[in-house]
Design an enzyme around this catalytic site. Structure first.
Site, PDB file in Angstrom:
ATOM      1  CG  ASP A   1      86.060 -65.450  12.505  1.00  7.74           C
ATOM      2  OD1 ASP A   1      86.312 -64.787  11.488  1.00  7.74           O
ATOM      3  OD2 ASP A   1      86.905 -65.659  13.398  1.00  7.74           O
TER       4      ASP A   1
ATOM      5  CG  ASP B   1      92.458 -61.345  12.639  1.00  4.80           C
ATOM      6  OD1 ASP B   1      91.380 -61.147  12.039  1.00  4.80           O
ATOM      7  OD2 ASP B   1      92.679 -62.355  13.321  1.00  4.80           O
TER       8      ASP B   1
HETATM    9  C1  GAL Z   1      89.748 -64.434  13.250  1.00  5.29           C
HETATM   10  C2  GAL Z   1      89.087 -63.157  13.724  1.00  5.29           C
HETATM   11  C3  GAL Z   1      89.685 -62.776  15.045  1.00  5.29           C
HETATM   12  C4  GAL Z   1      89.466 -63.894  16.033  1.00  5.29           C
HETATM   13  C5  GAL Z   1      90.032 -65.191  15.499  1.00  5.29           C
HETATM   14  C6  GAL Z   1      89.686 -66.371  16.383  1.00  5.29           C
HETATM   15  O1  GAL Z   1      89.214 -64.825  12.045  1.00  5.29           O
HETATM   16  O2  GAL Z   1      89.265 -62.155  12.771  1.00  5.29           O
HETATM   17  O3  GAL Z   1      89.148 -61.571  15.514  1.00  5.29           O
HETATM   18  O4  GAL Z   1      88.099 -64.011  16.285  1.00  5.29           O
HETATM   19  O5  GAL Z   1      89.531 -65.461  14.201  1.00  5.29           O
HETATM   20  O6  GAL Z   1      90.108 -67.564  15.861  1.00  5.29           O
END
Ligand code: GAL
Length: 478
Positions: A234, A289
């Site tokens: 991430d 997301d």
């Molecule tokens: C975001 C990511 C999501 C999920 C989330 C968890 O940055 O895009 O898919 O992994 O973090 O905190």
């Protein structure tokens, strides 16, 4: 003399103007697309479905992701409410429902699996309340079912949920991920086995018996490691460091472990990763997301579409995980979501609770004909090729498949039922070509010899999906 030099200066200015003009005209001519002879202006496709100009040029080349990854991820449904029971039961459900057999093999744990801080030696530790048996035990469990385990970390100081990130800990963490192993060396035909974990005892016994039976000590060395198979990496708390600097160290660290791990970059599309991530990972998020709504899903689709020419075997655009089954969209909207993800060669990572799926959700996720489009070995991302009607909401999405076939989706993004027509020129087909049309949701042929165009009534927000197989000649490759 003054007159001569004045004339000379004027001549130079004229020559310069002429030069700039000629260059401009030449450039304009160069970028003008030749019009297909059959194309009237309104039939001009938005994009050429055979454009694979960037396809495969940036491959990481770790042998993975020949087709888009399939599996499940904890985030969209569970968020931080995960524990080892949920993960094990999900693995069980993938097997018992038959989804694993259809290709959904990765069981991916997202954020929140680890303690808020590292141990005194700087190692990540699984949260003892939610993962008391540790990740290694989970890896063994998931592997014993023939599935693969994925883990999550962050190319920053912390994950998005404030667990420790892996920035500047890449080597330690990659070794840890790869070392959640049930590993052994054995020499087949010999009496010698070195076992590094108790879970391998049945294998040890098998090997030992094999050793007694073998009279000659023929040495074959097997090194079996079963650690983590997938890393989602991430982008939170990234300290403002360029992603092109932060993502390669983890690739190198993974490679250094000797274990083949699918490397999934989750950079949210901020720095246009399609342009550079192919050398670094097996997939790269192209968008922010997703959330479980029609608005989010359609917005994400359009962003991901921009990067179609860059996807190919070894590296895929990732418009985020599936929301099918989470309740925020209608049946038709989820079917459209799944159809377009498959057509775009996006990862098919289920994001719902597969232990408690409705029959409708299962029907969508288990459509083998749609999955086959996604997993087609040609690996060309389909795209939006034509849009018309109010705000361009009657849409035709298409892409080439192996065997000279095409996948074609008629997607009604308007709020009323409509007839949508795909005309051959926008699909890159000569008008004289006749195709058979198979409906991938009805599971039947709806035409044996369509020529020049194909139409269907499509409900509001629905997406009908077809395979066109030429029955005469082949389509033009322009
Ligand atoms: C975001 C990511 C999501 C999920 C989330 C968890 O940055 O895009 O898919 O992994 O973090 O905190």
């Amino acid at each position: 003399m003054a007159k001569i030099s004045g004339n000379f200066a004027m001549a130079c200015i004229h020559a310069a103007i002429l030069f700039v003009y000629v260059i401009n005209v030449a450039n304009a001519a160069r970028v003008m697309m030749p019009l297909h002879p059959y194309m009237r202006e309104q039939e001009k496709p938005i994009s050429n479905i055979f454009d694979t100009s960037k396809y495969g040029i940036l491959q990481l080349g770790n042998g993975l992701a020949k087709t888009p990854q399939m599996g499940w991820n904890s985030w969209n449904f569970f968020g931080c409410n995960i524990n080892e029971k949920v993960i094990k039961e999900t693995a069980d459900a993938l097997i018992s429902t038959g989804l694993a057999k259809l290709g959904y093999n990765y069981v991916n744990i997202d954020d929140c699996w680890s303690e808020p801080s590292r141990d005194s030696e700087g190692q990540l530790i699984p949260d003892p309340k939610t993962f008391p048996s540790g990740i290694k035990a989970l890896a063994d469990y998931v592997h014993s079912e023939g599935l693969k385990l994925g883990i999550y970390s962050d190319a920053g100081a912390f994950t998005c949920q404030k667990r420790p990130g892996s920035l500047q800990h890449e080597y330690d963490d990659a070794v840890l991920f790869a070392s959640w192993v049930c590993s052994f060396f054995f020499f087949y035909g010999s009496l010698f086995s070195l076992h590094l974990c108790w879970n391998c005892f049945p294998l040890f016994l098998y090997d030992f018996l094999g050793g007694i039976e073998g009279l000659v000590h023929i040495l074959i060395l097997f090194f079996v490691i079963q650690g983590v198979d997938y890393l989602k990496y991430d982008n939170c708390f990234n300290l403002g460091i360029d992603p092109e600097e932060r993502y390669p160290p983890m690739r190198d660290a993974i490679n250094a472990t000797g274990r083949t791990i699918f490397y999934s970059l989750c950079e949210w599309g901020v720095n246009d990763p399609a342009l550079w991530a192919g050398k670094i990972g097996n997939s790269w998020r192209t968008t922010n997301d997703i959330n479980d709504s029609w608005a989010s899903m359609t917005e994400i689709v359009d962003i991901n579409d921009k990067w179609a020419a860059y996807a190919g075997p070894g590296g895929w655009n990732d418009p985020d995980m599936l929301e099918v089954g989470n309740g925020g969209m209608t049946y038709q909207e989820y079917r459209a979501h799944f159809s377009i993800w498959a057509l775009m060669k996006s990862p098919l990572l289920i994001g719902c609770d597969v232990r408690n799926m409705s029959a409708e959700t299962f029907e969508i996720l288990s459509n083998e004909e749609v999955i086959a489009v996604n997993q087609d070995h040609l690996g060309v991302q389909g795209r939006k090729i034509f849009a018309y009607g109010p705000d361009g909401c009657y849409q035709i999405w298409a892409g080439p498949l192996s065997g000279q076939r095409l996948v074609v989706a008629l997607w009604n993004r308007c709020s009323k039922t409509a007839t949508i027509t795909a005309k051959w020129p926008s699909l890159g087909l000569e008008s004289s070509i006749s195709v058979s049309v198979r409906d991938l949701w009805k599971h039947e042929f709806v035409s044996q010899n369509s020529k020049s165009s194909f139409s269907a009534r499509v409900d509001a927000h629905a997406c009908e999906m077809y395979i066109f197989t030429p029955t005469m000649e082949t389509h033009s490759a322009t």
